[in-house]
Every structure is written in structure tokens, then in C-alpha cells.
Scaffold this motif. Structure first.
Motif, PDB file in Angstrom:
ATOM      1  N   THR A   1       0.842  -1.194   0.000  1.00 58.01           N
ATOM      2  CA  THR A   1       0.000   0.000   0.000  1.00 58.01           C
ATOM      3  C   THR A   1       0.880   1.247   0.000  1.00 58.01           C
ATOM      4  OG1 THR A   1      -1.546  -1.260   1.362  1.00 58.01           O
ATOM      5  CG2 THR A   1      -1.949   1.095   1.166  1.00 58.01           C
ATOM      6  N   TYR A   2       0.547   2.187  -0.845  1.00 60.05           N
ATOM      7  CA  TYR A   2       1.287   3.450  -0.897  1.00 60.05           C
ATOM      8  C   TYR A   2       0.371   4.591  -0.481  1.00 60.05           C
ATOM      9  CZ  TYR A   2       4.673   0.802  -3.654  1.00 60.05           C
ATOM     10  OH  TYR A   2       5.573  -0.134  -4.071  1.00 60.05           O
ATOM     11  N   TYR A   3       0.962   5.532   0.247  1.00 61.14           N
ATOM     12  CA  TYR A   3       0.239   6.739   0.663  1.00 61.14           C
ATOM     13  C   TYR A   3       1.033   7.931   0.126  1.00 61.14           C
ATOM     14  CZ  TYR A   3      -1.562   3.287   4.007  1.00 61.14           C
ATOM     15  OH  TYR A   3      -2.101   2.173   4.583  1.00 61.14           O
ATOM     16  N   PRO A   4       0.821   8.310  -1.131  1.00 67.37           N
ATOM     17  CA  PRO A   4       1.688   9.325  -1.742  1.00 67.37           C
ATOM     18  C   PRO A   4       1.455  10.748  -1.232  1.00 67.37           C
ATOM     19  CG  PRO A   4       0.005   8.587  -3.293  1.00 67.37           C
ATOM     20  CD  PRO A   4      -0.133   7.741  -2.088  1.00 67.37           C
TER      21      PRO A   4
ATOM     22  N   PHE B   1      -5.206  12.576   7.305  1.00 68.38           N
ATOM     23  CA  PHE B   1      -5.783  11.440   6.559  1.00 68.38           C
ATOM     24  C   PHE B   1      -5.110  11.378   5.194  1.00 68.38           C
ATOM     25  CE2 PHE B   1      -8.468  15.165   6.218  1.00 68.38           C
ATOM     26  CZ  PHE B   1      -8.623  15.334   4.855  1.00 68.38           C
ATOM     27  N   PRO B   2      -4.922  10.181   4.665  1.00 70.09           N
ATOM     28  CA  PRO B   2      -4.263  10.103   3.352  1.00 70.09           C
ATOM     29  C   PRO B   2      -5.157  10.706   2.271  1.00 70.09           C
ATOM     30  CG  PRO B   2      -4.989   7.939   4.068  1.00 70.09           C
ATOM     31  CD  PRO B   2      -5.280   8.870   5.193  1.00 70.09           C
ATOM     32  N   LYS B   3      -4.552  11.434   1.378  1.00 70.35           N
ATOM     33  CA  LYS B   3      -5.322  12.018   0.280  1.00 70.35           C
ATOM     34  C   LYS B   3      -5.678  10.905  -0.705  1.00 70.35           C
ATOM     35  CE  LYS B   3      -4.847  15.473  -3.383  1.00 70.35           C
ATOM     36  NZ  LYS B   3      -3.869  16.258  -4.142  1.00 70.35           N
ATOM     37  N   GLU B   4      -4.749   9.988  -0.801  1.00 67.44           N
ATOM     38  CA  GLU B   4      -4.916   8.910  -1.783  1.00 67.44           C
ATOM     39  C   GLU B   4      -4.218   7.657  -1.264  1.00 67.44           C
ATOM     40  OE1 GLU B   4      -3.991  10.146  -5.862  1.00 67.44           O
ATOM     41  OE2 GLU B   4      -2.834   8.312  -6.015  1.00 67.44           O
ATOM     42  N   ILE B   5      -4.794   6.524  -1.507  1.00 71.14           N
ATOM     43  CA  ILE B   5      -4.168   5.253  -1.114  1.00 71.14           C
ATOM     44  C   ILE B   5      -4.087   4.378  -2.370  1.00 71.14           C
ATOM     45  CG2 ILE B   5      -4.290   3.267   0.443  1.00 71.14           C
ATOM     46  CD1 ILE B   5      -6.284   4.869   2.168  1.00 71.14           C
ATOM     47  N   ARG B   6      -2.908   3.865  -2.635  1.00 74.81           N
ATOM     48  CA  ARG B   6      -2.746   2.956  -3.789  1.00 74.81           C
ATOM     49  C   ARG B   6      -2.427   1.567  -3.240  1.00 74.81           C
ATOM     50  NH1 ARG B   6      -3.273   5.389  -9.161  1.00 74.81           N
ATOM     51  NH2 ARG B   6      -3.003   7.608  -8.827  1.00 74.81           N
ATOM     52  N   ILE B   7      -3.300   0.635  -3.509  1.00 76.14           N
ATOM     53  CA  ILE B   7      -3.116  -0.724  -2.964  1.00 76.14           C
ATOM     54  C   ILE B   7      -2.789  -1.678  -4.112  1.00 76.14           C
ATOM     55  CG2 ILE B   7      -4.205  -2.604  -1.656  1.00 76.14           C
ATOM     56  CD1 ILE B   7      -6.239  -0.276  -0.729  1.00 76.14           C
ATOM     57  N   ILE B   8      -1.667  -2.338  -4.017  1.00 73.88           N
ATOM     58  CA  ILE B   8      -1.276  -3.305  -5.040  1.00 73.88           C
ATOM     59  C   ILE B   8      -1.516  -4.703  -4.483  1.00 73.88           C
ATOM     60  CG2 ILE B   8       0.581  -4.052  -6.603  1.00 73.88           C
ATOM     61  CD1 ILE B   8      -0.098  -1.002  -6.780  1.00 73.88           C
ATOM     62  N   ASP B   9      -2.354  -5.467  -5.139  1.00 78.57           N
ATOM     63  CA  ASP B   9      -2.597  -6.844  -4.709  1.00 78.57           C
ATOM     64  C   ASP B   9      -1.427  -7.700  -5.155  1.00 78.57           C
ATOM     65  OD1 ASP B   9      -3.565  -9.490  -4.388  1.00 78.57           O
ATOM     66  OD2 ASP B   9      -5.626  -8.741  -4.475  1.00 78.57           O
ATOM     67  N   GLU B  10      -0.700  -8.266  -4.192  1.00 80.09           N
ATOM     68  CA  GLU B  10       0.492  -9.044  -4.531  1.00 80.09           C
ATOM     69  C   GLU B  10       0.163 -10.514  -4.799  1.00 80.09           C
ATOM     70  OE1 GLU B  10       3.150  -7.560  -5.132  1.00 80.09           O
ATOM     71  OE2 GLU B  10       3.300  -5.747  -3.920  1.00 80.09           O
ATOM     72  N   VAL B  11      -1.082 -10.902  -4.542  1.00 84.71           N
ATOM     73  CA  VAL B  11      -1.490 -12.291  -4.788  1.00 84.71           C
ATOM     74  C   VAL B  11      -2.103 -12.398  -6.185  1.00 84.71           C
ATOM     75  CG1 VAL B  11      -2.925 -14.201  -3.988  1.00 84.71           C
ATOM     76  CG2 VAL B  11      -1.859 -12.665  -2.336  1.00 84.71           C
ATOM     77  N   GLU B  12      -3.085 -11.540  -6.446  1.00 84.26           N
ATOM     78  CA  GLU B  12      -3.681 -11.504  -7.788  1.00 84.26           C
ATOM     79  C   GLU B  12      -2.937 -10.445  -8.591  1.00 84.26           C
ATOM     80  OE1 GLU B  12      -7.952 -11.146  -8.106  1.00 84.26           O
ATOM     81  OE2 GLU B  12      -8.181 -12.273  -6.255  1.00 84.26           O
TER      82      GLU B  12
END
Lengths: 249, 696
Positions: A187-190, A206-217
Motif C-alpha cells: 500500500t502506498y500513501y503518496p 488522513f491520506p489524500k490517496e491510497i494505492r493498494i497493489i494486490d500481490e497475490v492476484e
């Protein structure tokens, strides 16, 4: 000699207390002593499939461990919602009028996000930190910590790693691991926003944006954009099944 | 003519003269005929019953589906366990109209394949839901009964918590759970509950209900179709409970095997499963459970599942059941949980009595099936667009296929739903929905990352990580938003036109002549190609998937087995006839010396072998007919689900056809001829002098 000593001190690993304090700072900055409400945009991309897009309102009363995620868009999803009370999470679907008990690992709306991405931060309460290294993340100097879940804590993944910006104290990156040690998601919180809270008398982060990378799929990722936040007190009866059901009557 | 009569008379004389030798050859020929006739009858019968079983239950004669599908159509299962992607046919009506002009096609049926789940709440969740409903309905008697049931369940869970306490290090949570259970068990709880019912129910939802065992998730394989037309065209499908879904209404018909395996009370299923292990033909004492081993362990585990009965009983029901249990077990001291545990610990001696007791005394008091006819089923599925879709569908009935045991997972355990329900759960996105998503995305304007590593893109710029923002007004406006009744958005009835217009995954086709499926498929493909439709057409064996392929394999194995047996028989017959002919060289020399032409001698030997062959073939064919008739009377049992699908029932009743007999007789005569002609020619060529000297 003095320079060497200062350099050594600067690079010395933080103590356990210092690390816990850092987690507490992250938690405290995101917590509001009153209520919290936000409008979030959730977009899930999966290879070979069309994007999932939602707009939802998140209601939180951190003092009582209560959370609601109410989907408002698209129209077909409007009225669906999650309700978390203490350690229980329920999903409500107004089309069938049923509540289902869900687990901490629930993929919110079938995306790669889960409850912790929308809830208050409880890092210091739920995890025991250990120091990994001082590193660089892009152009930012970060502190890399490893987190192990404490007994009894209800979390989606039992261990995590955290990269904390040394200058601002904000989390920039987090990786969650399964029991087996397998990396489950990154997960990235840029960027972070802060807002003055009257009840807290300080800023709430609070995070302005959250980028979640699924490492399984592989090829699956979720972006959460926190569009708006309101820290005013909420109706006391919001965090009930009846309130969520009433939205679709 | 007179020469032929003479030859036959001579041949008969010779056969009788070499009776023993010809008897041996005859026995071998009888065996060969028997193998061919029986084998051919079995292969043909298997084909006939398979066709009857499979084409009349779900596949029809031909299936048409997307030529670009990722996975081949496998209606009766494949190795993807229901996760196959068979593509889609965008509009059924278009294809139906094209196929209506194909002379070989009798009728078509739309089909939509999908999967859905139904979440089964745990017993406490169910009771709390009922309690909430009773409060809303203002039914104090029911409220009191349900509160009492919850207290009883809490009382039963309390000792369990002490066991958990010994093995967990989460003492804080155990202490919280203990306090919650103690509060519910306390005598003062009903009064406390009466003071604030709804908040207390909410509290029990969070503090008490999670302590019960998790509910079960039931999986449904769905087949959306034109339900009245399906019933009409698949005659083996029979409604065993309830009714069919009325025309143009939403609804589901459950598959009986699915109901028995997934929706039946677990204790009932255990009783049923154990009973199957006993030999129904054997009246004497049988040992299935014994005093150790797998079944014994299973019974012990079942006895620990007494809560599955106890938690469904009200106080009044316990008052009825308890004395009966005491009488059955001759036990006056044990409490109700103990009685149920003892009752469920069945043995070979008491199994029949205990099972009968369950169905007569306990089953009427508990939910024998989680879902019953008339219930509304909250089906849930991930749609093609990725969203989770739930839908309430009324259960109109339960169906099974005639001849198939109700607990066999036969003929693809599909639950049948109307086409609109299938399409809702399939969730193909409409243009309007696509536009709505586009608008939501555009309004937010989330940046799509591309090029370089994610970390470089997100953190490479060195921009400020923090910004200060203020509250906006949009959120306040959302507080009072109401979305209206969600179930009102679901169209409950539909027209035939709506049912026929829209997406399907495959189309079932019945041919006017089911035996001419190859020609039918060719005509269908020609028509769809001409219409520019990218579709493929397959016969029922291919469309049935794993079952069809396995069945073809069985037929092939059977054919190879018959062939091998027959080849062995041919070799033996050949050797026997060659030796028998060559042994008669001296006799042949005598005939030649007496003026018989070589051609006459050769023909005589052939007629002799054909006589032996004909008699043996008739005898062998007769035996085979008798054997196949015997099998037809008693049946070839289908010992497992797979065979019951192939046989279309619990047994196959093979039949012989005249062509099977003709094949056996013809083959044996041909073999006799081939095996005789060459040595006969050789023997006839030997000069009489040499033959008489016995040098050859």
C-alpha cells in the motif's frame, strides 16, 4: 571524534519505546476525538476485467470502535454498506435485506481494500514494532519498521512492514504479510491531508490517496481517494443496523 | 445342385467323423460369438442409455455457444469446478431466429450458466434475527420463547469457553466473552432485556452471536432458462416437491441431489450416509460402525454435534422430546445435552431404531432443510462486471431426474432459475451503467500510473507530502440521502419478449432427427456462419464435458476389450482350423486319388468349417441373447454417481439388437472361412501320391 559520535547517534537504531511512540504519533494524528466522516472514491483495476468504481461515505466514531462504509454510487450499489461494531463486521445488502457477518479480511466491495484502509489507525495498539533500516523511498528519507501483531488484535494480516517519512512522520508505504510470510499486498500513501478538528483542538491527518497493489492476484490494484472529510459530530444513532437499513426504505 | 447336396452331406459326415476335434473348435467359436454379440449389445445399450439420460436431462442434441469462449462447454462438469468461462451469446432471439430457418432443428432453448452462494447464518444469528422480527411484530410470546432459547444456547456455550480459555493466550477476549455469556445466563436477563429490547439485541449481535459456530455457505450451480419450455423439452425432469415456476415470473427450482447434500440437516445427512453402508439385501447382523475405525470415529464426531439439534429447540419442544429420549435411552438422570450426545452415539445394534426416532420425533421439531419450498432465497454472485450482486428469489419447487436416486449428484446438479434472474446475477453491464461509471471516474480524476516503477512515480518528484484542507458542503448533503427500496428496483415479472431478448451463455437445440446429429451440426454451423454469428456447435457427448468424455472412454475400453478377446479367439480358431485341416492331408489325398478335384476338396473343407461355424455362432449368439436378456431383467447396477448419470438411473438394462447378433454370427463365419481357406488350398494342392504316402 565528536562528528563521528554524532553520526553514529544519528544512524543508531531507535529503541523499542521510540518506535512505539512513532506508531502512536501516526495513530494520534489520524484520530479525531469526536466523529469522522469522509467521502471516498474506490477504483479497482483487474487484468482482463472492467474496472470496479464506487463512491462511498465513511462514518467513524473512533472512541467506540464504530465504522460504517455506505456505498452511494453507482446506483446499482447504492445502499449497500458495512457496519463494524467492536470486533464484528457486517455487510448489508438492501436488495435482499440481509446482514452477513464478515471477517477482517473482507475485500471491501470486491476490491483489494479492506476495513483498515478506511478505519482509524491502531498501529501502536495492534502491533509490536522492530527496526529494519533507514532507507530512501523515491526522494524521501524513510524509516523502515517491521510490525508483528499483538495477541488478540483483530487485523487482516498478522505482520506488516512500514516505511515512515522521517521529515513529516507520515506513513508512505506499507506491506502486509500472511502467516506464511507471503507478501499479500503493498500500500502506498503518496500524499496526506490535514484538517483542523474543533473537538481535538489539533489537526487530523488522513491520506489524500491510497494505492493498494494486490500481490497475490497480479495485475490487480485499488485506488482509494479521500475526496472530502467532515469532522463534525454525527447523529448518535448512525452506528446501528436500523440506520443503514433505513437508507434503503 | 446335386453336387452341393453331396458336398453338404459329405461335410456333415466329416464333421461327425471328427466330432471331438470339431467340438473343441465349436466351443471356441461359441465363445467368440458370445463375446461379440454381448459386447456389441453392451456398447450399443450404453450409447442408447447415455443419449437418453444426457440429452433428456440437460444437453439436448446439440449445444451452441460462443466460438471464442475461453473454455469448452461442459454442462455435466469439467476440471474447472464450475469456474469455466464459456463466453456469451449477446442476444438469444437473434440466434433463435437464425436457427428457426434450419430444417434439421426442431426447437431451441436459451440457457445461462452461473454460480451463486447463499450465506447461512449461525444458529444464534438466526435466533437473533427472529427475535428482532418478533419485536417488530409485537409478539411477546415469541419474544419470551426466543429469549429463553438464547439463554439456553448461552448456557451450553459457557463450559465450551472454559475449554477455550485453557488453549488460548487471548485471555482478555475470553474474559469479555465469559462476562457476556454470564449476563445472558443470569436469571435477571429477561427483565433486563425487556427494559431495552433493541439495544440488547444489538449487544447480543456483537458480544454473544460470534461465540457460536460459524454458519454454512451453500453453493448453487445455476442454469437460467425458459422454465416452462425446459420442463416440456426435458421429460426426465420431474418436480418432486412444490410446483414449477409460473410462466414469466421469477423463481428457482432446486435440484434434489443438491438439496440432499447441502441443505439437509447435518445429523439427518449423517444418518442417511451411514444407512447407505448397510447391505439392504442382508437381514442378518451387519457391522458397519463397529467399535473402531473410520465410521466409528465419524459417529463419535457426530455425537459431539448435538448442538445442531439442541439449538433449534424451544423449551416446549424440549419438554416434548426429553421424555421420549429418556424412554429410548432408558436414562433418567442425564441432562438434555447429555441425552442428545448419548442418542447420537449410535451402534450397529441400535442404528435403525435411532434413525427412525430421528425422522419421527426430532425432524418435525428442527429445520430438516435449511431452505424449503416457498422460502425466499437470497442468492449472491459476483457479476461479469465484478460487482457483488444479491437477489431474493422464491423457491417454487424441487426437481430430480426420473430414475436417479435423490441423493446422487447426477446430471449436473443445476438449480433452475428464470432467465431474468440469471441475467441479473450474470451482470452484463449496460451502456447506461458504463456511462455512470465513466462520469464518477471523470469527476474524481484519479491519476492512472504508467511508465517507470510505482515508487518512482509516486515518490520521485519530491513534492510536499502534506496539505491543509477544509470541510466542504457535499458531505452534509449526503446525510439525508435515501436510496429507496432496493427490492423495488427488481422487476418481478417479465414478458416472453424480455425473456428471449438478451444475453445467454449457450443454446440447447433439439433436432428433428436426433440420430443425424452430425448433419444437424453442419447445418446449424452453416446457418450461423452465414448470419455472421461467431458460434460453435457441439453434439451432446462433447457438450456434456467430463462425463461425456469419460463415457466415450468407457465405450472405447469396452470395444478394445471385446476386440482383444475376439482377436485371441481368432488366433485360437485359426490355429485349430489350420491344424485340423492339415491333419487331414492323407484323407484329402485319398479323396483326390478317388477323383475329387482340388477345387471340390477345398470347397468341402470350407463348407465343413462353415457348418461348424454356423452351428457354433447360432449357439453362441443364443447364449449371448440369453445373457443380455438376463442382464435386462436384473440390470447392471450403477454403483456410483458417475454410472448413475451414464445409465440415467440406478442400473442399466441392456438390450440386444438383431444387428448385434448378425455381427457376431457374420464375424465368426468370416473367421472360420479365412482360417480354413488357406490350409484347405494348400492341402488340396498336395499331389495324391504324396498325400497318401503321408509325407506332408
Amino acid at each position: 571524534m565528536l562528528t563521528l559520535l554524532l553520526a553514529a547517534l544519528a544512524f543508531a537504531a531507535p529503541t523499542a519505546e521510540e518506535m512505539v511512540k512513532r506508531l502512536s504519533v501516526i495513530d494520534d494524528r489520524q484520530a479525531n476525538s469526536g466523529d469522522y466522516k469522509s467521502l471516498v472514491y474506490i477504483e479497482n483495476k483487474q487484468a482482463g476485467k472492467s474496472d470496479l468504481v464506487y463512491q462511498a461515505v465513511v462514518y467513524r466514531r473512533d472512541a467506540d470502535d464504530k465504522l460504517i462504509i455506505l456505498f452511494v454510487k453507482p446506483q446499482s450499489e447504492a445502499g449497500k454498506g458495512y457496519l463494524r461494531l467492536d470486533k464484528n463486521m457486517f455487510l448489508y445488502d438492501p436488495t435482499v435485506g440481509k446482514w452477513e457477518r464478515r471477517t477482517e479480511r473482507e475485500r471491501i466491495g470486491g476490491t483489494s481494500s479492506n476495513r483498515q484502509d478506511f478505519d482509524e489507525s491502531r498501529l501502536a495498539v495492534e502491533f509490536t514494532p522492530s527496526f529494519v533500516a533507514d532507507e530512501k523511498l523515491g526522494s524521501y528519507a524513510v524509516e523502515h519498521l517491521k510490525l508483528a501483531v499483538k495477541p488478540g488484535a483483530d487485523v487482516a494480516f498478522p505482520s506488516a512492514e512500514l516505511w515512515i517519512d522521517k521529515a513529516t512522520g507520515n506513513t508512505l508505504k506499507r506491506q502486509d504479510f500472511a502467516d506464511s510470510g507471503r507478501l499479500m499486498r503493498t500500500t502506498y500513501y503518496p500524499a496526506w491531508n490535514k484538517m483542523k478538528s474543533e473537538t481535538k483542538g489539533a489537526d487530523v491527518y488522513f491520506p489524500k490517496e491510497i494505492r493498494i497493489i494486490d500481490e497475490v492476484e497480479k495485475g490487480t490494484s485499488t485506488t482509494v481517494v479521500i475526496q472530502e472529510v467532515d469532522l463534525k459530530a454525527l447523529d448518535p444513532n448512525i452506528f446501528t443496523k436500523a440506520w443503514l437499513e433505513a437508507k434503503s426504505r | 445342385m446335386s453336387a452341393l447336396i453331396l458336398m453338404v452331406r459329405l461335410a456333415v459326415r466329416n464333421v461327425r467323423a471328427h466330432l471331438i476335434k470339431n467340438l473343441v473348435i465349436g466351443v471356441i467359436l461359441v465363445f467368440g460369438t458370445f463375446v461379440v454379440v454381448t459386447g456389441a449389445a453392451m456398447i450399443d445399450s450404453l450409447d442408447v442409455v447415455m443419449r437418453r439420460s444426457i440429452t433428456t436431462s440437460v444437453t439436448a442434441d446439440v449445444q451452441v455457444y460462443d466460438a471464442n469462449a475461453r473454455d469448452p462447454l461442459a454442462l455435466l462438469g469439467d476440471m474447472n469446478f464450475g469456474g469455466s468461462d464459456n463466453g456469451e451469446v449477446a442476444d438469444y432471439r437473434t440466434v433463435r431466429d437464425v436457427l428457426a430457418a434450419v430444417p434439421e432443428v426442431r426447437t431451441t432453448l436459451p440457457m445461462g450458466l452461473g454460480n451463486a452462494t447463499v450465506f447461512g447464518a449461525n444458529e444464534l444469528d438466526r435466533t437473533l434475527d427472529s427475535l428482532r422480527e418478533a419485536e417488530e411484530a409485537g409478539d411477546p410470546a415469541k419474544v419470551a420463547m426466543l429469549v429463553d432459547r438464547i439463554r439456553r444456547i448461552a448456557g451450553d456455550l459457557r463450559p465450551e469457553l472454559e475449554r477455550v480459555d485453557n488453549i488460548t493466550n487471548d485471555t482478555e477476549r475470553v474474559a469479555e466473552s465469559r462476562a457476556a455469556l454470564d449476563r445472558v445466563i443470569a436469571e435477571t436477563f429477561p427483565a433486563e432485556y425487556a427494559l431495552s429490547p433493541v439495544p440488547t439485541i444489538d449487544w447480543m449481535d456483537n458480544a454473544v452471536a460470534p461465540l457460536a459456530t460459524d454458519g454454512r455457505l451453500a453453493y448453487f450451480r445455476l442454469l437460467g432458462t425458459d422454465l416452462p419450455a425446459f420442463q416440456e423439452n426435458f421429460p426426465r425432469m420431474q418436480i418432486t416437491r412444490g410446483t414449477g415456476v409460473p410462466a414469466n415470473e421469477r423463481g428457482i427450482i432446486l435440484n434434489e441431489s443438491m438439496v440432499e447434500q447441502w441443505l439437509k440437516h447435518p445429523i439427518a445427512r449423517e444418518f442417511d450416509a451411514i444407512e447407505k453402508l448397510y447391505d439392504p439385501e442382508d437381514d442378518g447382523p451387519q457391522e458397519v460402525i463397529g467399535e473402531s475405525g473410520t465410521i466409528y470415529d465419524r459417529v463419535q464426531r457426530t455425537s459431539r454435534q448435538y448442538r445442531r439439534i439442541l439449538y433449534q429447540l424451544d423449551t416446549e419442544e424440549i419438554a416434548v422430546l426429553e421424555p421420549k429420549l429418556r424412554a429410548l435411552l432408558a436414562d433418567q438422570s442425564t441432562d438434555m445435552p447429555g441425552l442428545l450426545k448419548a442418542y447420537l452415539a449410535v451402534s450397529d445394534e441400535n442404528f435403525a431404531t435411532r434413525k427412525a426416532f430421528f425422522y419421527t420425533e426430532i425432524a418435525p421439531l428442527v429445520r430438516l432443510y435449511d431452505i424449503n419450498v416457498g422460502d425466499t432465497l437470497p442468492l449472491r454472485a459476483f457479476t461479469k462486471s465484478g460487482y457483488l450482486k444479491s437477489l431474493n428469489v422464491k423457491v417454487y419447487g424441487v426437481y430430480s431426474y426420473t430414475g436417479v436416486a435423490k441423493d446422487d449428484s447426477a446430471a449436473g446438479a443445476y438449480c433452475l432459475v428464470d432467465m431474468l434472474t440469471f441475467r441479473d446475477l450474470y451482470g452484463k453491464m449496460t451502456d447506461a451503467q458504463r456511462a455512470e461509471l465513466h462520469d464518477i471516474k471523470a469527476a474524481v480524476g484519479a491519476v492512472e500510473l504508467s511508465g517507470g516503477t510505482i515508487e518512482d512515480q509516486l515518490f520521485g518528484g519530491g513534492s510536499a507530502l502534506e496539505a491543509e484542507v477544509a470541510t466542504t458542503s457535499t458531505l452534509a448533503a449526503l446525510d439525508d440521502v435515501s436510496f429507496g427500496r432496493a427490492d423495488a428496483r427488481v422487476q418481478q415479472t417479465f414478458t416472453q419478449d424480455q425473456m428471449e431478448s438478451g444475453v445467454v451463455t449457450n443454446i440447447a437445440i433439439f433436432l428433428k432427427d436426433p440420430d443425424a446429429s452430425e448433419a444437424g451440426i453442419a447445418a446449424i454451423l452453416a446457418a450461423t456462419d452465414a448470419a455472421g454469428l461467431t458460434l460453435t456447435a457441439v453434439g451432446w457427448k462433447t457438450a456434456s464435458g467430463f462425463i461425456g468424455q469419460a463415457a466415450m472412454m468407457i465405450q472405447l475400453v469396452l470395444f478394445v476389450a471385446v476386440l482383444v478377446l475376439f482377436l485371441v479367439a481368432i488366433v485360437i480358431i485359426n490355429i485349430a482350423l489350420v491344424l485340423a485341416t492339415l491333419e487331414r492331408t492323407a484323407e484329402i489325398g485319398t479323396m483326390r486319388a478317388l477323383g475329387a478335384q482340388a477345387r471340390f476338396v477345398t470347397l468341402l473343407l470350407v463348407v465343413e468349417s462353415q457348418l461348424v461355424g454356423l452351428v457354433s455362432a447360432v449357439f453362441g449368439g443364443g447364449l449371448a441373447i440369453g445373457f443380455v436378456n438376463w442382464l435386462n431383467d436384473f440390470g447392471v447396477p450403477a454403483d456410483n454417481d458417475f454410472l448413475s448419470i451414464l445409465f440415467g438411473g440406478k442400473a442399466m438394462y441392456p438390450e440386444w439388437r438383431p444387428e448385434n447378433v448378425a455381427l457376431g454370427v457374420g464375424l465368426v463365419l468370416a473367421v472360420s472361412f479365412v482360417a480354413t481357406i488357406y490350409p484347405a488350398i494348400l492341402a488340396a494342392r498336395v499331389p495324391p501320391v504324396v498325400a497318401l504316402q503321408g509325407k506332408e
